[in-house]
Design a protein around this motif. Structure first.
Motif, short mmCIF file in Angstrom:
data_model
loop_
_atom_site.label_atom_id
_atom_site.label_comp_id
_atom_site.label_asym_id
_atom_site.label_seq_id
_atom_site.Cartn_x
_atom_site.Cartn_y
_atom_site.Cartn_z
N THR A 95 42.09 43.99 34.28
CA THR A 95 42.39 42.68 33.70
C THR A 95 43.51 41.94 34.42
N THR A 96 44.11 42.55 35.45
CA THR A 96 45.04 41.80 36.29
C THR A 96 44.31 40.99 37.35
N GLN A 97 43.01 41.16 37.46
CA GLN A 97 42.21 40.43 38.44
C GLN A 97 41.64 39.16 37.79
N LEU A 98 42.00 38.01 38.33
CA LEU A 98 41.53 36.75 37.77
C LEU A 98 40.02 36.63 37.86
N SER A 99 39.43 37.20 38.88
CA SER A 99 37.98 37.13 39.04
C SER A 99 37.26 37.83 37.90
N ASN A 101 38.51 38.40 34.82
CA ASN A 101 38.75 37.66 33.59
C ASN A 101 37.92 36.38 33.53
N LEU A 102 37.76 35.72 34.67
CA LEU A 102 36.86 34.56 34.71
C LEU A 102 35.42 34.97 34.47
N ALA A 157 41.19 32.89 31.00
CA ALA A 157 41.35 33.89 32.04
C ALA A 157 42.78 33.94 32.58
N VAL A 158 43.37 32.76 32.81
CA VAL A 158 44.73 32.73 33.37
C VAL A 158 45.74 33.29 32.39
N THR A 161 45.41 37.11 32.54
CA THR A 161 45.87 37.62 33.83
C THR A 161 47.38 37.51 33.97
N THR A 165 49.83 40.77 34.25
CA THR A 165 50.47 40.91 35.56
C THR A 165 51.99 40.82 35.46
#
Length: 226
Positions: A95-99, A101-102, A157-158, A161, A165
């Motif tokens: 879940t630290t990856q924006l991709s 979460n998007l 998502a942001v 993330t 993070t």
């Protein structure tokens, strides 16, 4: 020691192949399924947790919205368990990856919006132009409401993330400072170690809260469109 602050957020690979899919599927193994007539304590706690989540999420929904109950429960359990697993040493948090979460936010948001246009066409279109709007402001309001609609999945998502993070970076920084201060001042190192423990406890709460917030916002989007 890591090469830089963001090394722990890079996707791990094995023989040049990303293993993020195996990591994403790993939390599913933590939730056992009952295979006997009498449940044990773990399954009883799991069932209580599912009932609590369902009660909190579905009280505001009508019959159409309640059909999404399985998806909402699975979503909060998946995000929460993934966030908690990321707090283990030498682990990776997807879940630290924006991709990623998007990839969760956009389909869920798009499904809710499409349901709104299918079942509540007039109400969905009415959101773009509030009643009583002055004629000169109509084009500007339509543009603003359209942008606010399409920015919803990005905000979902942001938010997830950034919170995950930031917490991991703080733990990394304070942990590194504690190790460095051990050779300088044990008193200061002990103080930073206490701060590190308190921050870790806070991150456990943040991991669960962010899973709840993400799922709650998806539930609210669904409620507005069903």
């Amino acid at each position: 020691m890591n090469e830089n602050l963001f090394t722990s957020f890079t996707t791990p690979t094995m023989m040049g192949i990303p293993i993020v899919m195996l990591i994403i599927m790993f939390p599913c193994m933590l939730f056992p399924s009952p295979n006997r007539l009498i449940n044990n304590r773990l399954i009883s706690v799991q069932q209580w947790l599912v009932q609590l989540i369902s009660k909190q999420m579905l009280t505001i929904h009508n019959t159409k919205g309640q059909t999404w109950s399985l998806m909402l429960v699975a979503l909060i359990l998946f995000i929460g368990s993934t966030n908690l697993l990321g707090l283990l040493p030498h682990s990776f948090t997807p879940t630290t990856q924006l991709s990623m979460n998007l990839g969760m936010a956009i389909p869920l948001w798009a499904g809710a919006v499409l349901l709104g246009f299918r079942y509540k066409m007039k109400m969905s279109l009415a959101h773009f132009l509030p009643q009583g709007t002055p004629l000169p402001l109509i084009p500007m309001l339509i543009i603003i409401e359209t942008i606010s609609l399409f920015i919803q999945p990005l905000a979902l998502a942001v938010r997830l993330t950034a919170n995950i993070t930031a917490g991991h970076l703080l733990i990394h920084l304070i942990g590194g400072a504690t190790l460095a201060l051990m050779n300088i001042s044990m008193t200061t190192a002990f103080i930073t170690f206490i701060i590190l423990i308190l921050l870790t406890i806070l991150e456990f709460a943040v991991a669960l809260i962010q899973a709840y917030v993400f799922t709650l916002l998806v539930s609210l989007y669904l409620h507005d469109n069903t």
